[in-house]
Structure formats: structure tokens, C-alpha cells
Enzyme design. Structure first.
Site, PDB file in Angstrom:
ATOM      1  N   GLU A   1       0.593  -1.114   0.369  1.00  0.00           N
ATOM      2  CA  GLU A   1       0.032  -0.143   0.201  1.00  0.00           C
ATOM      3  C   GLU A   1       0.588   1.454   0.003  1.00  0.00           C
ATOM      4  O   GLU A   1       1.761   1.229   0.819  1.00  0.00           O
ATOM      5  CB  GLU A   1      -0.978   0.074   1.419  1.00  0.00           C
ATOM      6  CG  GLU A   1      -1.759   1.481   1.314  1.00  0.00           C
ATOM      7  CD  GLU A   1      -2.873   1.354   2.243  1.00  0.00           C
ATOM      8  OE1 GLU A   1      -2.965   0.408   3.246  1.00  0.00           O
ATOM      9  OE2 GLU A   1      -3.484   2.311   2.536  1.00  0.00           O
TER      10      GLU A   1
ATOM     11  N   ASN B   1      -4.272   5.112  -2.015  1.00  0.00           N
ATOM     12  CA  ASN B   1      -5.655   5.704  -1.430  1.00  0.00           C
ATOM     13  C   ASN B   1      -6.102   6.597  -2.095  1.00  0.00           C
ATOM     14  O   ASN B   1      -5.310   7.534  -2.700  1.00  0.00           O
ATOM     15  CB  ASN B   1      -5.260   6.240  -0.036  1.00  0.00           C
ATOM     16  CG  ASN B   1      -4.705   5.161   0.848  1.00  0.00           C
ATOM     17  OD1 ASN B   1      -5.727   4.396   1.266  1.00  0.00           O
ATOM     18  ND2 ASN B   1      -3.375   4.576   1.246  1.00  0.00           N
TER      19      ASN B   1
ATOM     20  N   GLU C   1      -8.035   2.098  -3.106  1.00  0.00           N
ATOM     21  CA  GLU C   1      -8.638   2.003  -1.902  1.00  0.00           C
ATOM     22  C   GLU C   1      -9.600   3.500  -1.579  1.00  0.00           C
ATOM     23  O   GLU C   1      -9.147   4.455  -1.744  1.00  0.00           O
ATOM     24  CB  GLU C   1      -7.716   2.116  -1.036  1.00  0.00           C
ATOM     25  CG  GLU C   1      -6.776   0.741  -0.923  1.00  0.00           C
ATOM     26  CD  GLU C   1      -5.955   0.526   0.330  1.00  0.00           C
ATOM     27  OE1 GLU C   1      -6.032   1.421   1.427  1.00  0.00           O
ATOM     28  OE2 GLU C   1      -5.333  -0.407   0.581  1.00  0.00           O
TER      29      GLU C   1
ATOM     30  N   ASP D   1     -11.540   0.711   2.177  1.00  0.00           N
ATOM     31  CA  ASP D   1     -10.889   0.947   3.087  1.00  0.00           C
ATOM     32  C   ASP D   1     -11.574   1.328   4.380  1.00  0.00           C
ATOM     33  O   ASP D   1     -12.704   1.511   4.426  1.00  0.00           O
ATOM     34  CB  ASP D   1      -9.922   1.964   2.855  1.00  0.00           C
ATOM     35  CG  ASP D   1      -8.527   1.992   3.507  1.00  0.00           C
ATOM     36  OD1 ASP D   1      -8.559   1.214   4.244  1.00  0.00           O
ATOM     37  OD2 ASP D   1      -7.776   3.020   2.974  1.00  0.00           O
TER      38      ASP D   1
ATOM     39  N   GLU E   1      -6.356  -4.947   8.630  1.00  0.00           N
ATOM     40  CA  GLU E   1      -5.381  -3.896   8.520  1.00  0.00           C
ATOM     41  C   GLU E   1      -4.671  -3.718  10.193  1.00  0.00           C
ATOM     42  O   GLU E   1      -5.551  -4.199  11.129  1.00  0.00           O
ATOM     43  CB  GLU E   1      -5.875  -2.534   8.335  1.00  0.00           C
ATOM     44  CG  GLU E   1      -6.203  -2.198   6.975  1.00  0.00           C
ATOM     45  CD  GLU E   1      -6.853  -0.843   6.856  1.00  0.00           C
ATOM     46  OE1 GLU E   1      -6.161  -0.019   6.338  1.00  0.00           O
ATOM     47  OE2 GLU E   1      -7.915  -0.566   7.104  1.00  0.00           O
TER      48      GLU E   1
HETATM   49  P1  C2E Z   1      -5.060   3.808   5.632  1.00  0.00           P
HETATM   50  O1  C2E Z   1      -5.385   3.734   4.277  1.00  0.00           O
HETATM   51  O2  C2E Z   1      -6.167   2.824   6.607  1.00  0.00           O
HETATM   52  O3  C2E Z   1      -3.624   3.205   5.668  1.00  0.00           O
HETATM   53  C1  C2E Z   1      -3.357   2.334   6.918  1.00  0.00           C
HETATM   54  C2  C2E Z   1      -2.622   3.061   7.959  1.00  0.00           C
HETATM   55  O4  C2E Z   1      -2.471   2.368   9.024  1.00  0.00           O
HETATM   56  C3  C2E Z   1      -1.390   3.803   7.639  1.00  0.00           C
HETATM   57  O5  C2E Z   1      -1.079   4.922   8.504  1.00  0.00           O
HETATM   58  C4  C2E Z   1      -0.372   2.769   8.283  1.00  0.00           C
HETATM   59  O6  C2E Z   1       1.058   3.330   8.658  1.00  0.00           O
HETATM   60  C5  C2E Z   1      -1.015   2.356   9.343  1.00  0.00           C
HETATM   61  N1  C2E Z   1      -0.583   1.079  10.134  1.00  0.00           N
HETATM   62  C6  C2E Z   1      -0.127   0.051   9.240  1.00  0.00           C
HETATM   63  N2  C2E Z   1       0.051  -0.958  10.043  1.00  0.00           N
HETATM   64  C7  C2E Z   1      -0.191  -0.415  11.313  1.00  0.00           C
HETATM   65  C8  C2E Z   1      -0.165  -1.473  12.625  1.00  0.00           C
HETATM   66  O7  C2E Z   1       0.149  -2.503  12.440  1.00  0.00           O
HETATM   67  N3  C2E Z   1      -0.423  -0.609  13.800  1.00  0.00           N
HETATM   68  C9  C2E Z   1      -0.992   0.826  13.627  1.00  0.00           C
HETATM   69  N4  C2E Z   1      -1.175   1.157  14.569  1.00  0.00           N
HETATM   70  N5  C2E Z   1      -0.983   1.374  12.293  1.00  0.00           N
HETATM   71  C10 C2E Z   1      -0.696   0.780  11.391  1.00  0.00           C
HETATM   72  P2  C2E Z   1      -0.570   6.485   7.503  1.00  0.00           P
HETATM   73  O8  C2E Z   1       0.430   6.038   6.695  1.00  0.00           O
HETATM   74  O9  C2E Z   1      -0.340   7.356   8.881  1.00  0.00           O
HETATM   75  O10 C2E Z   1      -1.902   6.698   6.889  1.00  0.00           O
HETATM   76  C11 C2E Z   1      -2.942   7.327   7.638  1.00  0.00           C
HETATM   77  C12 C2E Z   1      -4.136   7.235   6.582  1.00  0.00           C
HETATM   78  O11 C2E Z   1      -3.874   8.444   5.716  1.00  0.00           O
HETATM   79  C13 C2E Z   1      -4.334   6.140   5.686  1.00  0.00           C
HETATM   80  O12 C2E Z   1      -5.281   5.323   6.353  1.00  0.00           O
HETATM   81  C14 C2E Z   1      -4.894   6.995   4.625  1.00  0.00           C
HETATM   82  O13 C2E Z   1      -6.334   6.941   4.660  1.00  0.00           O
HETATM   83  C15 C2E Z   1      -4.294   8.369   4.522  1.00  0.00           C
HETATM   84  N6  C2E Z   1      -3.483   8.481   3.548  1.00  0.00           N
HETATM   85  C16 C2E Z   1      -2.133   7.963   3.470  1.00  0.00           C
HETATM   86  N7  C2E Z   1      -1.446   8.206   2.090  1.00  0.00           N
HETATM   87  C17 C2E Z   1      -2.643   8.735   1.383  1.00  0.00           C
HETATM   88  C18 C2E Z   1      -2.439   9.085  -0.058  1.00  0.00           C
HETATM   89  O14 C2E Z   1      -1.393   8.950  -0.736  1.00  0.00           O
HETATM   90  N8  C2E Z   1      -3.460   9.648  -0.537  1.00  0.00           N
HETATM   91  C19 C2E Z   1      -4.624   9.728   0.232  1.00  0.00           C
HETATM   92  N9  C2E Z   1      -5.706  10.448  -0.051  1.00  0.00           N
HETATM   93  N10 C2E Z   1      -4.604   9.399   1.646  1.00  0.00           N
HETATM   94  C20 C2E Z   1      -3.397   8.757   2.134  1.00  0.00           C
HETATM   95 MG    MG Z   2      -7.438   1.804   6.431  1.00  0.00          MG
HETATM   96 MG    MG Z   3      -5.552   2.749   2.907  1.00  0.00          MG
END
Ligand code: C2E
Ligand code: MG
Ligand code: MG
Length: 767
Positions: free
Chosen positions: A535, A590, A622, A652, A709
Site C-alpha cells: 500500500e 488511497n 482504496e 478501506d 489492517e
Molecule cells: P489507511 O489507508 O487506512 O492506511 C493504513 C494506516 O495504518 C497507515 O497510516 C499505516 O501506517 C497504518 N498502519 C499500518 N500497519 C499498522 C499497524 O500494525 N498498527 C498501526 N497502529 N498502524 C498501522 P498512515 O500512513 O499514517 O496513513 C493514515 C491514513 O492516511 C491512511 O489510512 C490513508 O487514509 C491516508 N493516506 C495515506 N496516504 C495517502 C495518500 O497518498 N492519499 C490519500 N488520499 N490518503 C492517504
Molecule cells: Mg485503512
Molecule cells: Mg488505505
């Protein structure tokens, strides 16, 4: 004739010509028969007939001209025609007279007779043409008869007969007796016919009048007919409005004592507004009046009449009043609403600027409202708001006022003689005390309690908008400071807002300068632990703050409209990176709700796939449930077009929205990702465990693979494997990492991210 048009007018003209013409003709011939020179006399029938024709044609044309237009010229011309016709008839008729002798004419007397006939006709038509009363009309008729007689007898006086018995009187000519009979019967028949026609006409117009009256009485509007300022007739509705019967109303003066107008002049459409004072002394009624002159006065019975349509405006006024009230007040509490707050506040600002009084704006927010609403229900919530409004109003006096902005937000505008901030501080303290006491609803005590934010004029703003925004900011601070307190606005409060603006500005530069990086988090097949995709997760490499997480800037990007550019950049980056991997692993990107609503999204994805050479089935987009809320049809449309490209669509954060199930039904998703908030509570909370199990079951029955997730522990892995989860994502599989650190997963000879576990339940049961 003047009132009639077309065929009807032609018929009246014919009738008038026949009746008047034959009448004049009969007068002439009967009088001529009475003339006895003492000799044998006879009448030439052709001459008699021609003279009748002349009489009919000329009288008819005379009336036609006189009645064509209401002018003296027409009347005189008509009279001239008529008089000339009568004279012609007389002398043509005289030429039909044969006797034993020679007729000698006296020229001067002939001239005088013609002049008398013509003048008489002119005067007669002028008088009749202007007659408004029966008497005047009769006078016109009499004058005409007089003119005709004057012509006839003067004309008869103009002849002298010199007897000569040698002059023969032919035998086939009409005798005096026969002529009399012919003249009387012909004229009589014509006049009888005329009378019949008049009788039929008046009966028809009487029944038409009755129909009109019935129609008028059925009308909802009051209709009243006025002549010389006095009521001449009225329909039932008007009698009802005026509170009297028709006989009581007749002869009353309408305008002035009964009807007064608000405006001076009459509108273009003849419409005026005024008040009607009923006869029975009840309150006057607002009315709308349309008035019209009944006609041009050609008909005796309608000339000089004005018709007024009077419409009762009470209902409309009440409805307008109600609408205005509803538009300006809150339906529940009766306080002024947000709309009228703006105008009232602006008026209050004008007032204090002129008077030198002080003004404070206090935003009030109930602390426990949401809880009370959830706990005791909406009825109790409503009762709480009504009670709050009452207490707020009790605490202030005019010209200060309270308003409700919506929900549990209220505003007090304090106009005080005292200096600020002392006056506002005192009122705020009183308001907190007033709202601190619990409120009772159906025997239950509910805690109220409020937080207040205060802004002062002019220091904290000179306009309604500025004062409201700043009081709101102060309220926010009061809530942060533990609720149940009031806070005055301070300049530094809007710093947090300024900070968000700064982030937006910096982010804009970061997108251009490519200060963003994409990290990739692996997803593994649950069964064998093999990494099957990644991802893409964006980060911001901030020069001062270091690596910034998406939670801290995605929202800002969405607010400021930069999410489109940011999303495109991530998509391009991720596809390009994935295209370079040795193994054809999947890449998930995403999409923000805003992106999904852009019509150009499918085109963009297509273009990126071509540019990077990534095969469409390797790309997975997603989306969250909220993406479908904005513009459902547009989003669904985009999803279908994306799917047609061969791209996969994943749902998602499943379970965090509030209608996840119906969302699943609306589109054939390729994957469901259970939100990490459920996964992290597996074995910790019974409910979370049950939900995870249910979602996995749902995926199985819909034949949609489910990804968990946020998988962090071996225990979670075991549980998920046991429940037949398709894929796992989380720190236990691998943390998000930079593109260059992925080779141990993307290389052909990569090892599984987690050791393969025991066979899943389904396979076990199959064994
Ligand atoms: P998401 O799409 O649900 O992404 C998963 C989030 O969970 C990611 O946080 C990831 O680092 C985190 N995660 C993964 N494994 C674990 C785990 O074992 N434990 C915990 N506590 N967290 C875990 P991240 O990278 O901070 O992203 C947060 C949200 O930001 C994402 O949720 C997504 O909705 C958004 N996002 C990230 N990148 C993009 C992007 O390029 N475009 C858009 N539109 N949204 C993005
Ligand atoms: Mg998610
Ligand atoms: Mg996601």
C-alpha cells in the site's frame, strides 16, 4: 346600437331603418291621403314604393353614421343624411301623386320645407345621441317627428293645383283607400316586428344579467358597482365583507366612509391597497381593490358605473406574517434565528455607534447537551433547549437580546450602558449561574451547564461577522479550558487557524518541490505469509519538522483543494515504483473522497497506467465509505469506469462508517479492508472479535477477499488465519518503508514476510 358590434349592430341598424323609415313614410302618405283638393286623385304605385325604399335606406344610413362614433360631427352628419332622405322621400312620394289638374310648385316654400326637415333631424339626433335618460331619448324622437311633420306640411303648402279635367287619372293606379290600407298595414307590421325584436332582446339581456349576478355571487372576491360615488349593486361576497345586506348597502357612499386607500395614486394595473370598514362596526379589513369603468357610457343602464373588485387580504397578510416570523425565528425556542441575528446585530451595532453604549457578543454552548440527548432522547433534548432559551432571556433585558444559531449554540448580544469588559464579565457570570442549575424533564433532572465565549465591540471586531467569529474562537478556548467557564477573545487565539493556513502554504510548495515521499507497506497472504502487494502511504519530508504523517496534512490538502495534485503525484510515483519491481506484485493507492468525485479521475488513471507501463490489474484503488456520500451517482460512475479499465477497487477502513453494509451492496468491490480499530481489539474486546468474525463471514458469503489492517501480534495473525482471512497488513508483516528498502520483498527470491502458519480452518475441515 352604440353598445353593439358586428352582426348585432347591423341587425339593429336594419331594424331601426325599417321602423323609422316606414314610420316616416306612412306619416307622409297617410297625411297625403288626407289632402283633398276636391278632384279625382290617384297614386302611382312605383313612385310610392321607391319613396319607401328611400326612406328606409336614408334613415338607416343616418343612424349608422350618427351611432358610429360619439362625436358631434357624426351626429350632425347622420342628421343631415336622415333629413335629406326624408326630403327626398317626400318629393319622390309627391311625384307619385296624380290628379285632374296641374301641380304648380312654389320654389321658396319647397326650400324652407327641406331646411326644416334637415335641421329637425340634426337636432333630433344630437339630442338622442347624448341622452342618458329615457326622457331625453323621447325628446329626440319627438323632435324627429316634429321635423318630419314640418317638412311634410310646409311641403304640401308649396303646391297649388290648377284644375284641368282633361288630365286623365289612369284606372290602374292606387286609390286613396287602398294606399291608406297599404301604408298602415306595412308600417304596422314592421313596427310590430321591431317591438318583438326589442322584447326578445330585453328578455335575453335580463337572463344574461341574472346569470352574471349568479356568477358574481359565486365569486370569492367582493364585487361592488358604484355610480356617482354611491353603491349601486354588490355581490354576496362584498355584502359579507361589509357586514350588511344588499338593500342596506344600496346608496351608501363607498370611498371615504367605507373604503380608504393606503396609497395615493392608482397602480398601472388599476390595483390599490386599502382598508374596508364594515358597516357593523367590526375591525377594518385590509383589502386589495381593482377598479374599472364599466363601459364607455353608450348604454343608458351602465353609463357612469365603476366596478370595484375587493379582495380580502386578511388571510394573505396572516400567512405573510407567519412566513416572516418563521424565517426570522427558531421554530423550537421562538428566539431569533441565525438569519435575523445578522440583521439585528447590525442594527445594534449602528445603535451603539451612535449612542456610545457598549456592545458585547456572547456565544453560549451547552456542555452536556449531546449526552443528555443520547441518554434521555430527543424530546428531552428539545425541552432542554427551550429551558435554556428561557433562562437566557430571563437574564437579559432589551435592547440586549438572545438568538439561537442552531443545535445547542446560542448567542447573546449585550447592549449595556456600563463599560466593558466589566459589564460583559458580569453578565457572563450570571449566565453561567443561570445555566448551572439542572433542568427537569418528566421528573428527571438533567445537568445543563454551559461554556461561553465573549467578544467586544469595537476592540474584537467592528462587524457582525468578525464579532461572531471571535466569540466563537473564545468559546472554543473555554471548552478546551475545561468547560463551565467563560473566556474573552484574545488576539493569539486565532493562531491555530493561522497555523493551518501556514501548513497549507508550505504544503503547496512541498508538492512543487517534491518534498513528499511515498512509503510502501507490504500486504501478505494469510495462508503462506507470502508478500502479495504493497500500500502506498504518503509522507511529507518537512525541512524543519522531519517526516510528517498523513493525518497531519491530508485534511489540510483536502480543505485547500491541493488533494488533487497530491493524489496524482502519489499515484504516478506508486505506479512507476511498482512497474520497476521484479515480481508483478499489486500496488494499492488511497483515493480521497474529493478525488473520487472528479470526473477526470478515470482518464488520469488511464494516462498514468500507460505512462508508467503498469498493468491495470496490478493497481488497486482504496476508497473509504465517505467517498460515496458527496455525490453518490458521480462517485459510482467513476468507480464503474475505473473498473472497466481493469483496475481493482478496495473498500478501506471497513466498519468505521455507519452504513458499511449498504455501501457494499451498491458496488462490486474487489476487496474489503477491516479497519485496524477492530483488529487491535481482537481478544481484548468481545464485541471487536465478534465484528471481525462477522466481516470475514460476510466476505466469504459475498465472495470478496478480506484484508485485516493493523495486524501487530502473532496472536492476531493466528486468529485471522483461523478465521480464513485472505490477507494481512500491519507492523507484524512489515512497516511502511521507502521504495529503495523493499527489495527483499519484491525480488524473485524473496522470503515470506511471516512464517506460513497451520492450515486454515476451511482447508482443515476439507481435509
Ligand atoms: P489507511 O489507508 O487506512 O492506511 C493504513 C494506516 O495504518 C497507515 O497510516 C499505516 O501506517 C497504518 N498502519 C499500518 N500497519 C499498522 C499497524 O500494525 N498498527 C498501526 N497502529 N498502524 C498501522 P498512515 O500512513 O499514517 O496513513 C493514515 C491514513 O492516511 C491512511 O489510512 C490513508 O487514509 C491516508 N493516506 C495515506 N496516504 C495517502 C495518500 O497518498 N492519499 C490519500 N488520499 N490518503 C492517504
Ligand atoms: Mg485503512
Ligand atoms: Mg488505505
Amino acid at each position: 346600437m352604440r353598445g353593439a358590434r358586428g352582426h348585432v349592430r347591423a341587425a339593429w341598424l336594419l331594424l331601426a331603418g325599417l321602423v323609422a323609415g316606414s314610420g316616416v313614410w306612412a306619416t307622409h302618405f297617410i297625411a297625403m291621403v288626407a289632402f283633398d283638393p276636391g278632384l279625382k286623385t290617384a297614386y302611382n304605385p312605383a313612385g310610392a314604393l321607391i319613396s319607401l325604399l328611400i326612406a328606409v335606406v336614408f334613415t338607416g344610413s343616418g343612424f349608422a353614421v350618427a351611432s358610429a362614433e360619439r362625436s358631434r360631427t357624426n351626429e350632425v352628419a347622420g342628421g343631415l343624411l336622415l333629413g335629406t332622405g326624408v326630403a327626398a322621400m317626400h318629393y319622390v312620394g309627391m311625384s307619385a301623386f296624380v290628379t285632374q289638374g296641374h301641380v304648380i310648385w312654389e320654389q321658396a316654400t319647397v326650400g324652407a320645407s327641406v331646411a326644416l326637415g334637415v335641421v329637425g333631424s340634426i337636432v333630433a339626433l344630437t339630442v338622442a345621441g347624448r341622452a342618458r335618460t329615457m326622457g331625453r331619448q323621447a325628446l329626440g324622437g319627438g323632435l324627429l317627428a316634429l321635423g318630419v311633420c314640418a317638412l311634410h306640411f310646409t311641403g304640401m303648402g308649396a303646391i297649388t293645383i290648377q284644375p284641368d279635367l282633361t288630365v286623365p287619372v289612369p284606372e290602374q293606379m292606387l286609390s286613396a283607400g287602398l294606399l291608406t290600407l297599404a301604408a298602415v298595414s306595412l308600417a304596422g307590421l314592421i313596427m310590430l316586428g321591431g317591438l318583438g325584436a326589442v322584447a326578445i332582446e330585453s328578455q335575453t339581456s335580463r337572463s344574461a344579467l341574472e346569470r352574471i349576478r349568479r356568477l358574481a355571487d359565486a365569486a370569492y372576491e367582493g364585487i361592488v358597482v358604484v355610480q356617482d360615488g354611491r353603491i349601486n349593486d354588490a355581490n354576496a361576497a362584498f355584502c359579507g365583507l361589509a357586514g350588511a345586506t344588499l338593500p342596506d348597502l344600496l346608496g351608501h357612499t363607498l370611498i371615504g366612509p367605507m373604503l380608504t386607500f393606503d396609497d395615493v395614486g392608482q397602480g398601472e394595473d388599476g390595483r390599490r391597497e386599502g382598508r374596508l370598514q364594515p358597516v357593523d362596526g367590526c375591525r377594518d379589513i385590509p383589502v386589495e381593490v381593482f377598479s374599472r369603468l364599466m363601459d364607455d357610457g353608450a348604454r343608458l343602464e351602465t353609463s357612469g358605473l365603476t366596478v370595484l373588485a375587493v379582495r380580502d387580504l386578511r388571510e394573505r397578510r396572516a400567512a405573510e406574517e407567519k412566513i416572516r416570523y418563521l424565517a426570522e425565528h427558531d421554530g423550537l425556542t421562538g428566539l431569533p434565528n441565525r438569519n435575523s441575528l445578522k440583521t439585528r446585530l447590525a442594527a445594534a451595532l449602528d445603535r451603539v455607534e451612535a449612542s456610545g453604549e457598549s456592545l458585547a457578543l456572547i456565544c453560549v454552548d451547552l456542555d452536556q447537551f449531546k449526552e443528555a440527548n443520547d441518554q434521555h432522547g430527543h424530546l428531552a433534548g428539545d425541552a432542554l433547549l427551550v429551558e435554556t432559551a428561557r433562562r437566557l432571556q430571563d437574564a437579559i433585558t432589551a435592547p440586549s437580546f438572545a438568538a439561537r444559531l442552531g443545535g445547542d449554540e446560542f448567542v447573546i448580544v449585550q447592549v449595556a450602558a456600563g463599560g466593558q469588559p466589566a459589564a460583559a464579565a458580569q453578565l457572563a457570570g450570571e449566565l453561567l449561574d443561570a445555566l448551572a442549575a439542572p433542568a427537569a424533564h418528566e421528573g428527571q433532572a438533567m445537568a445543563l451547564g454551559a461554556s461561553l465565549g465573549v467578544s467586544l465591540f469595537p476592540g474584537d471586531g467592528r462587524t457582525a461577522e468578525a464579532l461572531l467569529a471571535n466569540a466563537d474562537m473564545a468559546l472554543y478556548r473555554a471548552k478546551e479550558d475545561g468547560r463551565g467557564v467563560y473566556r474573552f477573545f484574545k488576539r493569539d487565539m486565532d493562531e491555530s487557524i493561522r497555523e493551518r493556513r501556514a501548513v497549507a502554504r508550505e504544503l503547496r510548495q512541498a508538492i512543487v518541490a517534491e518534498d513528499l515521499v511515498v512509503h510502501y507497506q507490504p500486504l501478505a497472504r494469510a495462508a503462506d505469509g507470502e508478500v502479495c502487494g504493497f500500500e502506498a502511504l504518503v509522507r511529507w519530508n518537512h525541512p524543519v519538522r522531519g517526516l510528517v504523517q498523513p493525518q497531519d496534512f491530508i485534511a489540510v490538502a483536502e480543505e485547500s483543494g491541493m488533494i488533487g495534485a497530491l493524489g496524482e503525484w502519489v499515484l504516478r510515483q506508486a505506479c512507476a515504483t511498482a512497474a520497476g519491481w521484479e515480481k508483478p506484485l499489486r500496488i494499492a493507492v488511497n483515493l480521497s473522497p474529493l478525488q473520487l468525485n472528479q470526473p477526470e479521475l478515470p482518464g488520469l488513471v488511464h494516462e498514468v497506467l500507460i505512462a508508467t507501463g503498469l498493468s491495470p490489474h496490478r493497481l488497486e484503488l482504496e476508497i473509504t465509505e465517505s467517498a460515496l456520500f458527496k455525490d453518490y451517482q458521480r462517485a459510482l460512475d467513476n468507480l464503474r469506469r475505473l473498473k472497466a479499465l481493469g483496475v481493482r477497487i478496495a473498500m478501506d477502513d471497513f466498519g468505521t462508517g455507519f452504513s458499511s453494509l449498504s455501501t457494499l451492496q451498491s458496488f462490486p468491490f474487489d476487496k474489503i479492508k477491516i479497519d485496524k480499530s477492530f483488529v487491535e481489539n481482537i481478544h481484548r474486546h468481545e464485541r471487536a472479535t465478534v465484528i471481525v468474525r462477522a466481516v470475514l463471514g460476510l466476505g466469504r458469503s459475498l465472495d470478496i477477499p478480506v484484508v485485516a489492517e493493523g495486524v501487530e501480534t502473532q496472536e492476531q495473525i493466528d486468529f485471522l488465519r483461523g478465521e480464513d482471512c485472505a490477507e494481512l497488513q500491519g507492523y507484524a508483516i512489515g512497516r511502511p518503508a521507502a521504495a529503495e528498502d523493499l527489495s527483499h520483498w519484491t525480488a524473485v527470491d524473496a522470503v515470506p514476510a511471516v512464517p506460513a502458519g497451520p492450515a486454515s480452518r476451511r482447508r482443515r475441515s476439507a481435509a
